[in-house]
Design an enzyme around this catalytic site. Structure first.
Site, PDB file in Angstrom:
ATOM      1  N   GLU A  51     -11.248   5.696  -3.030  1.00 33.89           N
ATOM      2  CA  GLU A  51     -11.590   6.328  -1.749  1.00 33.89           C
ATOM      3  C   GLU A  51     -12.937   5.847  -1.216  1.00 33.89           C
ATOM      4  O   GLU A  51     -13.121   5.663  -0.014  1.00 33.89           O
ATOM      5  CB  GLU A  51     -11.597   7.859  -1.898  1.00 33.89           C
ATOM      6  CG  GLU A  51     -10.311   8.447  -2.445  1.00 33.89           C
ATOM      7  CD  GLU A  51      -9.069   7.977  -1.708  1.00 33.89           C
ATOM      8  OE1 GLU A  51      -9.102   7.862  -0.482  1.00 33.89           O
ATOM      9  OE2 GLU A  51      -8.046   7.712  -2.376  1.00 33.89           O
ATOM     10  N   GLU A 104      -9.046  -3.455  -6.594  1.00 30.27           N
ATOM     11  CA  GLU A 104      -9.137  -3.355  -5.125  1.00 30.27           C
ATOM     12  C   GLU A 104      -9.339  -4.755  -4.527  1.00 30.27           C
ATOM     13  O   GLU A 104      -8.746  -5.097  -3.510  1.00 30.27           O
ATOM     14  CB  GLU A 104     -10.284  -2.433  -4.689  1.00 30.27           C
ATOM     15  CG  GLU A 104     -10.096  -0.954  -5.004  1.00 30.27           C
ATOM     16  CD  GLU A 104      -9.046  -0.256  -4.142  1.00 30.27           C
ATOM     17  OE1 GLU A 104      -8.470  -0.893  -3.237  1.00 30.27           O
ATOM     18  OE2 GLU A 104      -8.778   0.920  -4.401  1.00 30.27           O
ATOM     19  N   ASP A 144       0.826  -1.215   0.000  1.00 31.71           N
ATOM     20  CA  ASP A 144       0.000   0.000   0.000  1.00 31.71           C
ATOM     21  C   ASP A 144       0.857   1.260   0.000  1.00 31.71           C
ATOM     22  O   ASP A 144       0.466   2.283  -0.544  1.00 31.71           O
ATOM     23  CB  ASP A 144      -0.965   0.007   1.193  1.00 31.71           C
ATOM     24  CG  ASP A 144      -2.245   0.750   0.856  1.00 31.71           C
ATOM     25  OD1 ASP A 144      -2.813   0.467  -0.224  1.00 31.71           O
ATOM     26  OD2 ASP A 144      -2.663   1.622   1.623  1.00 31.71           O
ATOM     27  N   GLU A 183      -0.644  10.884   6.530  1.00 35.66           N
ATOM     28  CA  GLU A 183      -0.752   9.472   6.163  1.00 35.66           C
ATOM     29  C   GLU A 183       0.632   8.835   5.995  1.00 35.66           C
ATOM     30  O   GLU A 183       0.850   7.684   6.358  1.00 35.66           O
ATOM     31  CB  GLU A 183      -1.576   9.307   4.893  1.00 35.66           C
ATOM     32  CG  GLU A 183      -1.760   7.855   4.573  1.00 35.66           C
ATOM     33  CD  GLU A 183      -3.097   7.514   3.994  1.00 35.66           C
ATOM     34  OE1 GLU A 183      -4.027   8.324   4.124  1.00 35.66           O
ATOM     35  OE2 GLU A 183      -3.192   6.432   3.420  1.00 35.66           O
TER      36      GLU A 183
END
Ligand SMILES: Cc1ncc(C[n+]2csc(CCO)c2C)c(N)n1
Length: 235
Positions: free
Chosen positions: A154, A224, A62, A100
């Site tokens: 998102e 995803e 990620d 983040e």
């Protein structure tokens, strides 16, 4: 392989007059939307049932993904039609590259992943596909195509984040914070804005352009699922 949407946006609106363009995009993904938002990996985060090894695999992949996502948002800032949109997107980019980034660094430290490992990590095949789709759609494609990819990424996270946020937080800070990050009001507002932006931009496209945007959204959703599958499979 992306499938053609079963209904055009216009036909979808005839069936469901209140449907938004963004709703139509989700309907075009078929079963992938639920497969992504309800993936066992996402439930394991909130259930405090995440094997360390799976989470380490996930974080390493990620981290390389969000690096390319940051570049994607840069392209979108350049292509956004209004100052308001540029402002929204650049504020999000600032968050992604500061708070983040800090989350990842603290989590790697807690999980004993040395900096040399996560900085030099080669992307796995799914992340490479992600990066190609993100960078090509936002760099070479239209604002609408790039926006569709960002919206999917998102919105999937907001959907599982809101569900997992209803459970008591897991003990490990990196699991608890990963839930909070994707359920806080500011993130909800951003995804709502992305939907409104997509609704506005998407409704004024030609039918062929709308199909193209839907294919990007669909492809992103499929990736995803593959992303979660890839890190979860070995658990
Ligand atoms: C594969 C993958 N897809 C989507 C996201 C979601 N995401 C990327 S950046 C960001 C901003 C705030 O956390 C969010 C929600 C992810 N992390 N990894």
């Amino acid at each position: 392989m992306a499938l053609a949407p079963t209904l055009t946006f216009q036909d979808h609106r005839l069936q469901t007059p209140s449907a938004r363009f963004s709703d139509w995009l989700v309907s075009c993904t078929g079963s992938s939307w639920a497969a992504a938002t309800e993936h066992a990996f996402t439930r394991a985060i909130g259930d405090d049932a995440m094997p360390d090894a799976a989470y380490v695999r996930y974080l390493i992949e990620d981290y390389t993904f969000i690096t390319d996502l940051a570049s994607t948002i840069g392209y979108l800032v350049a292509k956004a039609p209004t100052m308001r949109s540029k402002s929204r997107l650049s504020a999000f980019l600032a968050l992604l590259t500061s708070e983040e980034n800090n989350y990842f660094e603290r989590s790697f430290a807690a999980l004993d992943v040395p900096e040399t490992v996560y900085r030099a990590a080669a992307q796995g095949p799914v992340t490479r596909e992600f990066s190609r789709l993100l960078l090509e759609s936002s760099g070479k494609g239209t604002y609408a195509e790039g926006l569709a990819c960002l919206l999917c990424a998102e919105w999937v996270y907001l959907t599982w984040g809101l569900r997992e946020a209803k459970k008591p937080r897991p003990k490990a800070f990196y699991l608890a914070e990963w839930i909070d990050l994707h359920a806080v009001q500011g993130f909800q507002d951003f995804v709502n804005w992305l939907r409104e932006e997509m609704d506005e931009v998407g409704s004024s496209l030609t039918e062929a352009q709308q199909q193209q945007v839907a294919q990007h959204f669909q492809e992103m959703c499929r990736l995803e699922v593959s992303f979660f599958d890839a890190v979860w499979a070995a658990s």
